[in-house]
Design an enzyme around this catalytic site. Structure first.
Site, short mmCIF file in Angstrom:
data_model
loop_
_atom_site.label_atom_id
_atom_site.label_comp_id
_atom_site.label_asym_id
_atom_site.label_seq_id
_atom_site.Cartn_x
_atom_site.Cartn_y
_atom_site.Cartn_z
N LYS A 59 -10.16 1.18 -12.52
CA LYS A 59 -10.43 -0.10 -11.85
C LYS A 59 -11.91 -0.17 -11.50
O LYS A 59 -12.44 0.71 -10.81
CB LYS A 59 -9.58 -0.25 -10.59
CG LYS A 59 -9.66 -1.64 -9.97
CD LYS A 59 -8.56 -1.86 -8.95
CE LYS A 59 -8.53 -3.31 -8.45
NZ LYS A 59 -7.39 -3.56 -7.56
N LYS A 83 0.80 -1.22 0.00
CA LYS A 83 0.00 0.00 0.00
C LYS A 83 0.83 1.27 0.00
O LYS A 83 0.40 2.31 -0.50
CB LYS A 83 -0.93 0.01 1.22
CG LYS A 83 -2.03 -1.04 1.18
CD LYS A 83 -2.81 -1.04 2.48
CE LYS A 83 -3.97 -2.03 2.43
NZ LYS A 83 -5.03 -1.58 1.50
N GLY A 109 -10.38 -13.66 -3.80
CA GLY A 109 -10.02 -15.07 -3.82
C GLY A 109 -10.88 -15.89 -4.76
O GLY A 109 -11.54 -15.36 -5.66
N ASN A 112 -11.61 -8.01 3.30
CA ASN A 112 -10.91 -6.89 3.91
C ASN A 112 -11.78 -5.64 3.86
O ASN A 112 -12.58 -5.46 2.94
CB ASN A 112 -9.56 -6.65 3.21
CG ASN A 112 -9.65 -5.62 2.11
OD1 ASN A 112 -9.64 -4.42 2.35
ND2 ASN A 112 -9.77 -6.10 0.86
N ASN A 152 -12.09 -5.31 -8.96
CA ASN A 152 -11.85 -5.12 -7.54
C ASN A 152 -12.56 -6.25 -6.77
O ASN A 152 -13.08 -7.19 -7.37
CB ASN A 152 -12.37 -3.74 -7.10
CG ASN A 152 -11.53 -3.12 -6.00
OD1 ASN A 152 -11.16 -3.79 -5.04
ND2 ASN A 152 -11.25 -1.83 -6.13
N THR A 153 -12.60 -6.13 -5.47
CA THR A 153 -13.27 -7.14 -4.64
C THR A 153 -14.79 -7.00 -4.76
O THR A 153 -15.31 -5.99 -5.22
CB THR A 153 -12.86 -6.98 -3.16
OG1 THR A 153 -13.16 -5.63 -2.76
CG2 THR A 153 -11.38 -7.25 -2.98
N SER A 210 -13.39 0.39 -4.75
CA SER A 210 -13.28 -0.25 -3.45
C SER A 210 -14.61 -0.09 -2.71
O SER A 210 -15.20 0.99 -2.71
CB SER A 210 -12.17 0.40 -2.62
OG SER A 210 -12.24 -0.03 -1.28
N PRO A 211 -15.07 -1.16 -2.05
CA PRO A 211 -16.33 -1.04 -1.29
C PRO A 211 -16.14 -0.49 0.11
O PRO A 211 -17.11 -0.39 0.86
CB PRO A 211 -16.81 -2.50 -1.24
CG PRO A 211 -15.55 -3.30 -1.21
CD PRO A 211 -14.56 -2.54 -2.06
N ASN A 212 -14.91 -0.13 0.46
CA ASN A 212 -14.60 0.19 1.86
C ASN A 212 -14.47 1.67 2.19
O ASN A 212 -14.15 2.03 3.31
CB ASN A 212 -13.31 -0.54 2.26
CG ASN A 212 -13.42 -2.04 2.09
OD1 ASN A 212 -14.45 -2.63 2.43
ND2 ASN A 212 -12.40 -2.66 1.53
N THR A 213 -14.70 2.53 1.20
CA THR A 213 -14.74 3.97 1.42
C THR A 213 -16.13 4.46 1.05
O THR A 213 -16.54 4.31 -0.10
CB THR A 213 -13.67 4.70 0.57
OG1 THR A 213 -12.37 4.30 1.00
CG2 THR A 213 -13.80 6.21 0.71
N PHE A 230 -8.57 2.21 2.59
CA PHE A 230 -7.52 3.11 2.10
C PHE A 230 -6.63 3.63 3.22
O PHE A 230 -6.39 4.84 3.34
CB PHE A 230 -8.12 4.30 1.35
CG PHE A 230 -8.66 3.99 -0.02
CD1 PHE A 230 -8.45 2.76 -0.62
CD2 PHE A 230 -9.39 4.94 -0.72
CE1 PHE A 230 -8.95 2.48 -1.89
CE2 PHE A 230 -9.90 4.68 -1.99
CZ PHE A 230 -9.68 3.45 -2.57
#
Length: 393
Positions: free
Chosen positions: A250, A99, A303, A144, A281-282, A210-213, A148
């Site tokens: 992405k 990162k 995965g 995860n 992405n995931t 990204s789904p995390n932001t 970020f």
């Protein structure tokens, strides 16, 4: 035998056993023994260290180049040109592993054809609260929600300047850019990244998936892309560098077919024509997972469960863009056959991450060896001849 003699003998046996163990371990790491990594080293590491600590340990090992160089010599059949880049082999490390741009040399040593760092945000930020990484071994998957976590532009730039100005690295370095969580001007966050790293990036990735932001994935919407893409392309075009780095977008695997068509339509517009895509992405989907623990944790799933979904999306986007926009394929690649499927679907290069977590450096060599065998068996002279074959049927 006296007590003193007995103690001495026990100490000698323990010393010899430990010494033998160290030699055995070092020899297997030097040889890159896949069996040793799969049966001993990775399971032992995972039993001792939690996912994030293990991640930090592997970054540290590669940062200080503690692993031997790969003994595998990339064959000509795996060499290819991607955009303006000559790539020694198609297997790269995906963003999210390194990162902060700390381990580029070590990752190159162990056989990756290109390295992508990030996502990097303008200002340093901690990311989401811990725990935020979860292993799902029954599914060969990881969830995860890092969010970020980043050292920020300035600190990462120091590392990359030092790397590029040394004579140790002349390889391909992708810079994956993200936005700060509290940013009130996301587009400017990406522009700042292009301006900061333009001199050193082999290519840029605009990460809007990204789904995390919170709110990040809305930047994939039609109206937002129409503003974002011309802005970052303009920033790149204004760079005072001889070779202006390509820009890749992405995308998330969770886009509907209509949303994919919309993205493809936008990319055909002259002022939105970026140079490539990374798919994918995931995912936030949780279909048919075997793992009992952690499967309901929020975050992005990577995965094996992502393999088919990402491959299908590669094929669709290749078709929707008429094969005119090069693709890097990612998601669930554990074998050479997995990589081959993605390349035949339309990917020019591929990236791994989760399989590296579960299998270590020998997996890089295995994927390359199996790819070489598949290409030769099917009568191809170079990997570039295979790109998109299945999408053209």
């Amino acid at each position: 035998m006296s007590r003193q003699q007995l103690v001495h003998k026990v100490k000698t046996i323990i010393s010899m056993t430990l010494g033998g163990g160290v030699v055995f371990t070092a020899l297997n790491i030097y040889k890159g023994s896949e069996k040793f990594y799969d049966d001993v080293l990775i399971p032992l590491t995972h039993s001792i260290l939690g996912p994030e600590k293990a991640h930090e340990a592997v970054v540290f090992i590669n940062k200080y180049r503690l692993l031997p160089r790969s003994h595998y010599k990339d064959p000509e059949i795996l060499n290819s040109k991607f955009l303006n880049l000559q790539v020694p082999n198609p297997v790269g490390i995906a963003a999210g592993f390194d990162k902060h741009g700390e381990s580029v040399l070590g990752l190159t040593d162990i056989g990756f054809g290109f390295v992508e760092i990030g996502s990097i945000t303008p200002k340093p930020q901690e990311g989401n609260p811990k725990p935020r990484v979860f292993r799902l071994p029954e599914d060969s998957a990881v969830i995860n929600r890092y969010g970020f976590n980043s050292d920020g532009h300035d600190k990462v730039l120091e590392r990359i300047e030092k790397l590029r100005n040394s004579d140790k690295f002349d390889g391909i370095l992708g810079i994956n850019l993200g936005k700060n969580k509290e940013s009130d001007n996301p587009i400017d966050d990406y522009i700042q990244g292009i301006q900061k790293f333009g001199k050193y990036a082999s290519y840029f990735v605009i990460n809007v998936s990204s789904p995390n932001t919170p709110g990040l994935r809305t930047l994939q919407n039609e109206e937002n892309l129409k503003v974002l893409l011309p802005a970052v392309i303009s920033a790149r075009n204004q760079l005072d560098v001889e070779n202006k780095p390509p820009i890749l977008l992405k995308l998330a695997p969770d886009l509907s077919q209509e949303e994919r068509k919309s993205v493809a339509s936008i990319l055909k517009k002259r002022d939105c024509r970026i140079d490539g895509l990374i798919i994918s992405n995931t995912t936030i989907a949780r279909n048919d997972l075997k793992s009992i623990h952690y499967k309901n944790e929020t975050g992005g799933l990577s995965g094996r469960p992502l393999k088919e979904k990402s491959t299908q999306m590669i094929k669709e986007m290749y078709q929707l863009t008429n094969g005119q926009i090069p693709i890097i394929g990612a998601g669930g690649i554990f074998t050479g056959h997995d990589a081959y499927e993605k390349i035949r679907a339309g990917a020019s290069l591929i990236q791994i991450y989760t399989s590296f977590i579960y299998h270590g450096p020998p997996r890089i060599t295995r994927i390359k060896e199996e790819l070489q065998q598949l290409l030769e068996f099917d009568g191809f002279e170079n990997i570039s001849q295979v790109v998109g074959i299945d999408a053209k049927k």
